[in-house]
Motif scaffolding. Structure first.
Motif, PDB file in Angstrom:
ATOM      1  N   PRO A  34      42.913 -52.031 -33.823  1.00  0.00           N
ATOM      2  CA  PRO A  34      41.920 -51.837 -32.934  1.00  0.00           C
ATOM      3  C   PRO A  34      41.792 -53.359 -32.171  1.00  0.00           C
ATOM      4  O   PRO A  34      41.370 -53.277 -31.347  1.00  0.00           O
ATOM      5  CB  PRO A  34      40.670 -51.288 -33.533  1.00  0.00           C
ATOM      6  CG  PRO A  34      41.489 -50.482 -34.611  1.00  0.00           C
ATOM      7  CD  PRO A  34      42.566 -51.052 -35.203  1.00  0.00           C
ATOM      8  N   TRP A  35      41.853 -54.370 -33.210  1.00  0.00           N
ATOM      9  CA  TRP A  35      41.597 -55.560 -32.881  1.00  0.00           C
ATOM     10  C   TRP A  35      42.552 -56.063 -31.736  1.00  0.00           C
ATOM     11  O   TRP A  35      42.520 -56.582 -30.613  1.00  0.00           O
ATOM     12  CB  TRP A  35      41.793 -56.480 -33.874  1.00  0.00           C
ATOM     13  CG  TRP A  35      41.388 -57.980 -33.496  1.00  0.00           C
ATOM     14  CD1 TRP A  35      40.121 -58.533 -33.697  1.00  0.00           C
ATOM     15  CD2 TRP A  35      42.239 -58.992 -33.327  1.00  0.00           C
ATOM     16  NE1 TRP A  35      40.132 -59.838 -33.535  1.00  0.00           N
ATOM     17  CE2 TRP A  35      41.408 -60.027 -33.045  1.00  0.00           C
ATOM     18  CE3 TRP A  35      43.444 -59.027 -33.163  1.00  0.00           C
ATOM     19  CZ2 TRP A  35      41.854 -61.354 -32.626  1.00  0.00           C
ATOM     20  CZ3 TRP A  35      43.966 -60.292 -32.530  1.00  0.00           C
ATOM     21  CH2 TRP A  35      43.296 -61.410 -32.246  1.00  0.00           C
ATOM     22  N   ARG A  36      43.879 -55.604 -32.006  1.00  0.00           N
ATOM     23  CA  ARG A  36      44.943 -56.161 -31.044  1.00  0.00           C
ATOM     24  C   ARG A  36      44.889 -55.451 -29.585  1.00  0.00           C
ATOM     25  O   ARG A  36      44.986 -56.035 -28.673  1.00  0.00           O
ATOM     26  CB  ARG A  36      46.313 -55.725 -31.472  1.00  0.00           C
ATOM     27  CG  ARG A  36      46.688 -56.376 -32.952  1.00  0.00           C
ATOM     28  CD  ARG A  36      48.095 -55.861 -33.349  1.00  0.00           C
ATOM     29  NE  ARG A  36      48.299 -56.096 -34.853  1.00  0.00           N
ATOM     30  CZ  ARG A  36      49.498 -56.048 -35.566  1.00  0.00           C
ATOM     31  NH1 ARG A  36      50.313 -55.254 -34.896  1.00  0.00           N
ATOM     32  NH2 ARG A  36      49.577 -56.321 -36.505  1.00  0.00           N
ATOM     33  N   ILE A  37      44.421 -54.023 -29.641  1.00  0.00           N
ATOM     34  CA  ILE A  37      44.255 -53.190 -28.584  1.00  0.00           C
ATOM     35  C   ILE A  37      43.142 -53.787 -27.479  1.00  0.00           C
ATOM     36  O   ILE A  37      43.321 -53.827 -26.416  1.00  0.00           O
ATOM     37  CB  ILE A  37      44.150 -51.777 -28.710  1.00  0.00           C
ATOM     38  CG1 ILE A  37      45.369 -51.195 -29.531  1.00  0.00           C
ATOM     39  CG2 ILE A  37      43.827 -50.861 -27.631  1.00  0.00           C
ATOM     40  CD1 ILE A  37      45.360 -49.726 -29.765  1.00  0.00           C
ATOM     41  N   THR A  38      42.223 -54.040 -28.289  1.00  0.00           N
ATOM     42  CA  THR A  38      40.930 -54.727 -27.521  1.00  0.00           C
ATOM     43  C   THR A  38      41.342 -56.033 -26.901  1.00  0.00           C
ATOM     44  O   THR A  38      41.170 -56.163 -25.815  1.00  0.00           O
ATOM     45  CB  THR A  38      39.964 -55.008 -28.762  1.00  0.00           C
ATOM     46  OG1 THR A  38      39.408 -53.741 -29.304  1.00  0.00           O
ATOM     47  CG2 THR A  38      38.542 -55.597 -27.911  1.00  0.00           C
ATOM     48  N   TRP A  39      42.088 -57.033 -27.603  1.00  0.00           N
ATOM     49  CA  TRP A  39      42.488 -58.083 -27.000  1.00  0.00           C
ATOM     50  C   TRP A  39      43.358 -57.876 -26.004  1.00  0.00           C
ATOM     51  O   TRP A  39      43.330 -58.642 -24.995  1.00  0.00           O
ATOM     52  CB  TRP A  39      42.916 -59.273 -28.224  1.00  0.00           C
ATOM     53  CG  TRP A  39      41.685 -59.777 -28.815  1.00  0.00           C
ATOM     54  CD1 TRP A  39      41.259 -59.756 -29.843  1.00  0.00           C
ATOM     55  CD2 TRP A  39      41.017 -61.059 -28.130  1.00  0.00           C
ATOM     56  NE1 TRP A  39      40.223 -60.623 -30.309  1.00  0.00           N
ATOM     57  CE2 TRP A  39      39.953 -61.399 -29.269  1.00  0.00           C
ATOM     58  CE3 TRP A  39      40.976 -61.679 -26.990  1.00  0.00           C
ATOM     59  CZ2 TRP A  39      39.107 -62.179 -28.848  1.00  0.00           C
ATOM     60  CZ3 TRP A  39      40.246 -62.611 -26.721  1.00  0.00           C
ATOM     61  CH2 TRP A  39      39.238 -63.021 -27.814  1.00  0.00           C
ATOM     62  N   PHE A  40      44.360 -57.153 -26.263  1.00  0.00           N
ATOM     63  CA  PHE A  40      45.465 -56.914 -25.034  1.00  0.00           C
ATOM     64  C   PHE A  40      44.791 -56.299 -23.813  1.00  0.00           C
ATOM     65  O   PHE A  40      45.073 -56.591 -22.714  1.00  0.00           O
ATOM     66  CB  PHE A  40      46.431 -55.774 -25.468  1.00  0.00           C
ATOM     67  CG  PHE A  40      47.282 -55.345 -24.490  1.00  0.00           C
ATOM     68  CD1 PHE A  40      48.432 -56.241 -24.266  1.00  0.00           C
ATOM     69  CD2 PHE A  40      47.140 -54.109 -23.840  1.00  0.00           C
ATOM     70  CE1 PHE A  40      49.198 -55.834 -23.031  1.00  0.00           C
ATOM     71  CE2 PHE A  40      48.164 -53.606 -22.769  1.00  0.00           C
ATOM     72  CZ  PHE A  40      49.343 -54.628 -22.445  1.00  0.00           C
ATOM     73  N   TYR A  41      43.644 -55.524 -24.145  1.00  0.00           N
ATOM     74  CA  TYR A  41      42.963 -54.747 -22.855  1.00  0.00           C
ATOM     75  C   TYR A  41      42.069 -55.948 -22.116  1.00  0.00           C
ATOM     76  O   TYR A  41      42.020 -55.981 -20.988  1.00  0.00           O
ATOM     77  CB  TYR A  41      41.911 -53.796 -23.532  1.00  0.00           C
ATOM     78  CG  TYR A  41      41.287 -52.939 -22.181  1.00  0.00           C
ATOM     79  CD1 TYR A  41      41.912 -52.043 -21.548  1.00  0.00           C
ATOM     80  CD2 TYR A  41      40.039 -53.443 -21.980  1.00  0.00           C
ATOM     81  CE1 TYR A  41      41.263 -51.240 -20.488  1.00  0.00           C
ATOM     82  CE2 TYR A  41      39.133 -52.689 -21.027  1.00  0.00           C
ATOM     83  CZ  TYR A  41      39.865 -51.694 -20.297  1.00  0.00           C
ATOM     84  OH  TYR A  41      38.965 -50.909 -19.171  1.00  0.00           O
ATOM     85  N   LEU A  42      41.503 -56.728 -22.843  1.00  0.00           N
ATOM     86  CA  LEU A  42      40.458 -57.771 -22.170  1.00  0.00           C
ATOM     87  C   LEU A  42      41.597 -58.956 -21.689  1.00  0.00           C
ATOM     88  O   LEU A  42      41.147 -59.177 -20.440  1.00  0.00           O
ATOM     89  CB  LEU A  42      39.882 -58.417 -23.313  1.00  0.00           C
ATOM     90  CG  LEU A  42      38.581 -57.679 -23.816  1.00  0.00           C
ATOM     91  CD1 LEU A  42      38.000 -58.535 -24.961  1.00  0.00           C
ATOM     92  CD2 LEU A  42      37.681 -57.269 -22.957  1.00  0.00           C
ATOM     93  N   VAL A  43      42.528 -58.972 -22.066  1.00  0.00           N
ATOM     94  CA  VAL A  43      43.486 -60.027 -21.483  1.00  0.00           C
ATOM     95  C   VAL A  43      44.242 -59.509 -20.235  1.00  0.00           C
ATOM     96  O   VAL A  43      44.105 -60.179 -18.995  1.00  0.00           O
ATOM     97  CB  VAL A  43      44.657 -60.312 -22.343  1.00  0.00           C
ATOM     98  CG1 VAL A  43      45.879 -61.249 -21.678  1.00  0.00           C
ATOM     99  CG2 VAL A  43      44.384 -61.336 -23.589  1.00  0.00           C
ATOM    100  N   VAL A  44      44.573 -58.264 -20.042  1.00  0.00           N
ATOM    101  CA  VAL A  44      44.884 -57.641 -18.750  1.00  0.00           C
ATOM    102  C   VAL A  44      43.962 -57.400 -18.077  1.00  0.00           C
ATOM    103  O   VAL A  44      44.315 -57.754 -16.828  1.00  0.00           O
ATOM    104  CB  VAL A  44      45.655 -56.252 -19.347  1.00  0.00           C
ATOM    105  CG1 VAL A  44      46.092 -55.635 -18.140  1.00  0.00           C
ATOM    106  CG2 VAL A  44      47.027 -56.551 -20.232  1.00  0.00           C
ATOM    107  N   LEU A  45      42.853 -57.004 -18.193  1.00  0.00           N
ATOM    108  CA  LEU A  45      41.932 -56.754 -17.326  1.00  0.00           C
ATOM    109  C   LEU A  45      40.921 -57.953 -16.794  1.00  0.00           C
ATOM    110  O   LEU A  45      40.674 -58.095 -15.714  1.00  0.00           O
ATOM    111  CB  LEU A  45      40.614 -55.643 -17.853  1.00  0.00           C
ATOM    112  CG  LEU A  45      39.837 -54.859 -17.203  1.00  0.00           C
ATOM    113  CD1 LEU A  45      40.694 -53.933 -16.177  1.00  0.00           C
ATOM    114  CD2 LEU A  45      38.848 -54.159 -17.821  1.00  0.00           C
ATOM    115  N   LEU A  46      40.741 -58.881 -17.773  1.00  0.00           N
ATOM    116  CA  LEU A  46      39.830 -60.014 -17.374  1.00  0.00           C
ATOM    117  C   LEU A  46      40.560 -61.447 -17.164  1.00  0.00           C
ATOM    118  O   LEU A  46      40.396 -62.117 -16.312  1.00  0.00           O
ATOM    119  CB  LEU A  46      38.655 -60.109 -18.349  1.00  0.00           C
ATOM    120  CG  LEU A  46      37.893 -58.750 -18.405  1.00  0.00           C
ATOM    121  CD1 LEU A  46      36.721 -59.018 -19.461  1.00  0.00           C
ATOM    122  CD2 LEU A  46      37.275 -58.594 -17.165  1.00  0.00           C
TER     123      LEU A  46
END
Length: 284
Positions: free
Chosen positions: A26-38
């Protein structure tokens, strides 16, 4: 003695990689999502602006049309937010402290700007406040024109920012105990003194947070304003619309620099909101 590069206080890159591998998914997915989106879109905007020379950036920022658009955007947003600060506080007070018919319906209607598409909001405001509209026709004999003027721009900003102030202040009002106000009245305080010295201090952090959120929302609004405004430079042209106009003219450098200015303002507002929220925790 010199410290070894592989001393316990300085883990090697293999140890760091092993620690990262143990991080939960979950930590990795969250950071991946934030990096791609923001993060990546923000870095892309900054990278595009970095291809220009400082002289070019300054020339675009100080262009008279851009300066006028910034002035219309920030000043009108500040005025609209300040007006909503007063009436939004009054609205939250009435919804919390008074019982009246259809109160829940009115409370639910406060969130209408959240759910309503901005283009529909602009079309509705332009229809109602045009010279032939329900309200615009009543103002026209007095020489007051709302739609397709800067006044209409401010009206659209007030429409979309009201929920931020009301929803920021309302929970704090609901948690406040009336006994404190009654104690102040028993000690001889007037209604104004009670509000200024007893009620307002706990409300102030939430009110300022709502104002900051509303201001940031007004600064970035596009959909409703592009419809209710004439979008004429030096009159009611705002910065987001100017960005779109520059893109239509294939002026990607100008659009990038103006967008970078808006990004910088948004970051400042974000920091201010976090500071206000941290300040407000003192009253929790």
């Amino acid at each position: 003695m010199t410290t070894s590069p592989l001393s316990p206080s300085q883990p090697s890159w293999r140890e760091r990689l092993a620690r990262f591998a143990k991080v939960s998914w979950p930590w990795r997915i969250t950071w991946f999502y934030l990096v791609v989106l923001l993060v990546l879109p923000t870095l892309a905007l900054i990278a595009n602006a970095a291809t220009l020379t400082p002289a070019d950036i300054w020339r675009i920022i100080t262009d008279p049309v851009a300066v006028s658009a910034f002035e219309v955007t920030f000043v009108t947003s500040a005025v609209a937010t300040a007006i909503n600060g007063v009436f939004g506080l009054a609205t939250a007070w009435v919804l919390v402290r008074y019982e009246f018919p259809f109160r829940r319906l009115v409370d639910a209607a406060i969130d209408l700007p959240f759910a309503l598409p901005t283009a529909v909001a602009g079309l509705t405001l332009a229809t109602v406040y045009s010279e032939n509209g329900w309200i615009g026709s009543l103002l026209a004999p007095f020489g007051i024109k709302v739609a397709f003027t800067r006044l209409g721009t401010g009206l659209a900003m007030m429409f979309i920012t009201l929920p931020f102030i009301v929803r920021s202040v309302q929970p704090v009002l609901q948690e406040m105990e009336k006994d404190i106000e009654e104690a102040a009245w028993c000690l001889g305080a007037s209604n104004w003194q009670t509000f200024w010295r007893v009620v307002l201090p706990p409300l102030l952090p939430a009110l300022l947070t709502g104002l900051a959120l509303g201001f940031s929302r007004a600064v970035g609004e596009y959909g409703s304003i592009v419809i209710i405004s004439a979008n004429i430079p030096f009159q009611d042209l705002i910065a987001p619309v100017l960005v779109f106009q520059r893109l239509e003219q294939y002026d990607y450098a100008g659009a990038t620099v103006i967008g970078l200015v808006m990004l910088a303002v948004s970051l400042v507002i974000l920091v201010a909101i976090n500071l206000l929220q941290a300040w407000g925790k003192r009253y929790d």
